[in-house]
Motif scaffolding. Structure first.
Motif, PDB file in Angstrom:
ATOM      1  N   UNK A 108      15.057   2.882  17.999  1.00  0.00           N
ATOM      2  CA  UNK A 108      14.969   3.720  16.805  1.00  0.00           C
ATOM      3  C   UNK A 108      16.091   4.749  16.758  1.00  0.00           C
ATOM      4  N   UNK A 109      16.341   5.209  15.525  1.00  0.00           N
ATOM      5  CA  UNK A 109      17.291   6.273  15.260  1.00  0.00           C
ATOM      6  C   UNK A 109      16.526   7.594  15.229  1.00  0.00           C
ATOM      7  N   UNK A 110      16.943   8.544  16.078  1.00  0.00           N
ATOM      8  CA  UNK A 110      16.206   9.802  16.183  1.00  0.00           C
ATOM      9  C   UNK A 110      16.369  10.675  14.949  1.00  0.00           C
ATOM     10  N   UNK A 111      17.437  10.489  14.191  1.00  0.00           N
ATOM     11  CA  UNK A 111      17.668  11.333  13.024  1.00  0.00           C
ATOM     12  C   UNK A 111      16.855  10.883  11.820  1.00  0.00           C
ATOM     13  N   UNK A 112      16.727   9.570  11.641  1.00  0.00           N
ATOM     14  CA  UNK A 112      16.051   9.043  10.451  1.00  0.00           C
ATOM     15  C   UNK A 112      14.678   8.460  10.754  1.00  0.00           C
ATOM     16  N   UNK A 113      14.419   8.146  12.019  1.00  0.00           N
ATOM     17  CA  UNK A 113      13.174   7.473  12.366  1.00  0.00           C
ATOM     18  C   UNK A 113      13.205   5.991  12.092  1.00  0.00           C
TER      19      UNK A 113
END
Length: 812
Positions: free
Chosen positions: A383-388
């Motif tokens: 997953x991308x921590x900024x966008x979820x």
């Protein structure tokens, strides 16, 4: 200890008067460098080893010969002969072999490699047990599926003759722990050494060299299980676990420096480093009640930076690097919910998502702003921590929970390794989620903690840009792996674990037994005299148990299957013909765990015990059910038949910890149940105390690792408990030696076969295999109506396969 002692005087190098040349003390040989000196020493010492392995060598040889051979680059069977290995006391052969791979590939190392496979498990076994175990390991490694060659000389002093093996065990064990390992990490000391650090369920921390040798004395917390380890610069280590405390250690000094956190009644659920943008790095400590605190990583005093609020439940934490000077975000998992807290943004948590199962692990990836997680459903996602946003997901996740994750590099690619409840490790591309190589198999219980090692060390070479993977398993082992990828391979193939195995009497060659073996890939009958096999067309349901029967003079094989069915097969079709299916029996609702066929009142009866908790009796002549009992709670683990003075008695053992006796005419109970006090009773066996037809005792093998003998008439224990000392008892078998000595064999997940004299209660022998065993079967040299055998034949089967050998205890 002196190097020179009577006839064992050791040659010693001395400095000559000419340049860099060195000379022996007597001046007979010269050597040019240290390697050459060690080669000459090894050659001289090997000549002092007696040819008979029962003769103990001088202690210097047993302690140092292998090391001299390794340093002289002559580590092989000629310089470290078979006869010294049962006495080898350095416990370092497997390490030396790994260190010498690059220079010894062409050398003959069959006996050394066989010893290295069992060395981690051999413990304090005596020389005869060590020699016997080595003999079996050598046969299994060098003669797979090969019929007995009578021209091959027996190994003097070995208590067995291997007859047939189909055994494939992994050789990547770094270390074996007496306790269950709970946590694992890697640290680099101030002098540049890479060390592995493990924590166990008894509160002990151990340091290991990358090749598995203990690096220093263990550290004792005198608290609960050590479930979290966090290395820090300056040889410091933080530990935390089930006692709610965080402790600070100086590893190389072996000192406890501080205990900055102590919260009895809770446990530490997470321990990690975190650095927000433009803020100092802190150590985050989460407890089981949802309390989150922070420590200064230098002073270890509490600090009060901005922190997210947690629910009142255990939390998993992972800092996620955002790249450059952006600091970190914090991934937080509580149960099935995962949230990301970004201190750069107002409002704290930026997004959250729910999972099908409870999250088991979070790990930061090398790619900025990316992290991976796994859960109880078997899901592994990226997953991308900024966008979820979910950037990738591992395809076809393994069945069951994924319990551990670690980030690593494979051939220059960011990757994640996972450990599953199916005991395997898998490696995934962090960008695409695709599998890298195949599953890494060898653990016999789930790997509970993972870490990495640099792949550049001489001891553990790996391709450039690729790290090595190290796993700590619930099977008490530390193992190292070369993950898949270019030049890395997918890990050595492991034979499918045997689900059932049995000796079925003589095959086509006189004296050679026929064996039935089943695993998930199929079922076969092997003639150990010819090495030929025929498949058993048993369908897709895995065989869970075998029994041999003689029905109206016809030899039959009975198979139980994972679909709860039972099938009957004729073996009277010639040595190379596939058995013919005769009939099926239905009645159990869950698979049968154990079966036994026996004659009674002119008929052949079959007793079966199932995972459904029932004991059932069948008439094989008429192929029909006779009776069923449901007295056991939960599963029936084993059944047997006792030939008592009152006639045959059926015996069943169960998960409820009881052993019950039954009248085969009515299947009614005979006396009250025996409450064995062994927790689960996994195995039972008849133990005659006199000639066949005389008195008989009952042996029970328990989950607590003990064996007890019982008088079936009185229900009272006889003699003392026998303790196998390496885990639960999974199987028992009684036999008499060629001279009539009564012996009981026991084995279990520890992978060692123990032999006792049942008359005296004395422990006779340990046969160490290094891989968990679940089945034993025996053809007794004095078995009434059986084949004529000079010695009893024992079959052992388990995770690594099956092996068959005769037992020769004479002279003991």
């Amino acid at each position: 200890m002196s190097d020179a002692d009577g006839p064992y005087r050791t040659p010693r190098p001395g400095r000559s008067d000419t340049g860099d040349s060195r000379a022996w003390a007597d001046g007979s040989k010269t050597w040019a460098d240290t390697k050459d000196a060690h080669r000459l020493i090894a050659e001289a010492l090997s000549r002092l080893v007696a040819a008979d392995p029962t003769i103990p060598p001088h202690p210097y040889l047993s302690r140092h010969l292998a090391q001299h051979a390794a340093r002289g680059e002559v580590l092989d069977d000629a310089h470290v002969p078979l006869a010294v290995l049962p006495w080898e006391s350095s416990a370092n052969v497997r390490t030396l072999l790994r260190q010498s791979d690059a220079v010894s590939d062409a050398r003959r190392q069959e006996w050394l490699e066989a010893w290295a496979r069992i060395e981690p498990f051999i413990g304090g076994a005596g020389p005869d047990s060590r020699l016997t175990s080595l003999h079996l390991a050598h046969h299994a490694a060098t003669r797979p599926r090969t019929p007995l060659d009578t021209s091959v000389a027996r190994v003097s002093g070995s208590r067995i003759t291997p007859l047939w093996s189909d055994w494939t065990a992994q050789d990547n064990v770094l270390a074996v722990s007496e306790t269950r390992l709970e946590s694992l990490t890697r640290t680099t000391t101030t002098d540049g050494r890479s060390l592995l650090v493990s924590g166990d369920n008894h509160g002990t921390i151990r340091m290991w060299e990358p090749h598995g040798v203990p690096a220093m004395a263990p550290l004792h917390t005198y608290g609960g299980a050590v479930q979290h380890l966090l290395p820090l610069p300056g040889d410091l280590l933080l530990s935390a676990g089930t006692d709610g405390s965080v402790r600070v250690w100086h590893l190389t000094r072996g000192q406890l420096l501080a205990e900055p956190v102590h919260r009895p009644g809770t446990w530490v659920s997470a321990l990690t480093l975190f650095a927000a943008k433009d803020a100092a790095e802190v150590v985050l400590v989460a407890h089981s009640d949802g309390r989150l605190g922070a420590l200064d990583p230098v002073t270890f005093r509490p600090v009060d930076p901005p922190l997210p609020s947690l629910d009142p439940a255990p939390a998993l934490l992972s800092g996620v690097g955002l790249g450059g000077a952006e600091g970190m975000a914090l991934a937080v998992a509580q149960g099935r919910r995962v949230r990301v807290w970004d201190p750069r943004r107002a409002g704290g948590y930026t997004h959250e998502h729910e999972h099908e199962g409870a999250v088991r692990a979070l790990v930061d990836l090398a790619a900025p702003g990316r992290y991976a997680l796994c859960d109880d459903s078997g899901y592994i996602g990226f997953r991308d921590a900024s966008t979820g946003r979910e950037t990738a997901v591992a395809p076809a996740p393994p069945a069951g929970p994924v319990v551990a994750l670690t980030a690593l590099t494979v051939a220059g690619r960011a990757a994640v390794a996972s450990g599953g409840s199916d005991h395997t490790l898998r490696v995934w591309d962090a960008r695409t989620g695709a599998a890298i190589g195949g599953p890494l198999e060898g653990h016999t219980a789930p790997p509970v903690a993972l870490t990495t090692l640099p792949g550049t060390s001489r001891e553990l070479p790996a391709p450039a840009g690729q790290e090595l993977l190290v796993s700590a398993g619930a099977d008490h082992t530390l193992r190292r792996w070369k993950p898949g990828g270019p030049g890395g391979g997918a890990g050595r193939a492991v034979r499918r674990p045997v689900t059932a195995a049995a000796l079925s009497g003589p095959g086509s060659t006189a004296g050679a037994p026929l064996i039935a073996v089943a695993d998930e890939s199929g079922t076969a009958l092997w003639d150990t005299g010819t090495g030929r096999s025929v498949p058993l067309p048993a369908g897709h349901a895995t065989v869970t148990a075998f029994a041999s029967a003689l029905v109206r003079g016809e030899p039959q094989l009975v198979t139980a299957h994972s679909d709860a069915g039972i099938q009957l097969w004729s073996l009277d079709r010639g040595p190379h013909a596939a058995p013919a299916r005769l009939a099926g029996l239905l009645g159990h609702s869950l698979p049968v765990r154990s079966m036994a066929a026996f004659p009674h009142d002119g008929r052949t009866l079959l007793v079966t015990g199932g995972a459904d908790g029932t004991v059932r009796l069948w008439d094989l002549d008429r192929v029909c059910a006779l009776a069923c009992r449901e007295d056991h709670l939960l599963s029936v683990r084993d059944v047997a038949v006792l030939d008592t003075a009152h006639g045959p008695r059926i015996v069943s053992a169960g998960t409820d910890g009881t052993v019950r006796l039954w009248d085969p005419a009515t299947l009614r109970p005979v006396g009250p149940p025996l409450h064995c006090g062994q927790r689960v009773v996994n195995a039972v066996a008849a133990v005659p105390v006199d000639e066949p037809g005389g008195a008989v005792l009952l042996a029970s093998g328990g989950e607590d690792g003990t064996i007890r003998l019982w008088d079936p008439d009185t229900g009272q224990p006889v003699g003392r408990r026998l303790d196998i000392g390496d885990g639960p008892v999974a199987a028992l078998a009684f036999f008499r030696t060629a001279t009539g000595r009564p012996c009981l064999a026991a084995t279990g997940p520890g992978g060692t076969i123990h032999l006792w004299d049942t008359d005296t209660g004395s422990h006779l022998l340990r046969i160490v295999t290094g891989s968990p065993l679940g089945a034993l079967d025996v053809l007794d040299a004095r078995q009434p109506g059986g084949p004529h055998l000079a010695h009893p034949i024992l079959l052992a089967a388990g995770v690594a396969g099956v092996c068959v050998f005769d037992i020769r205890m004479e002279g003991r």
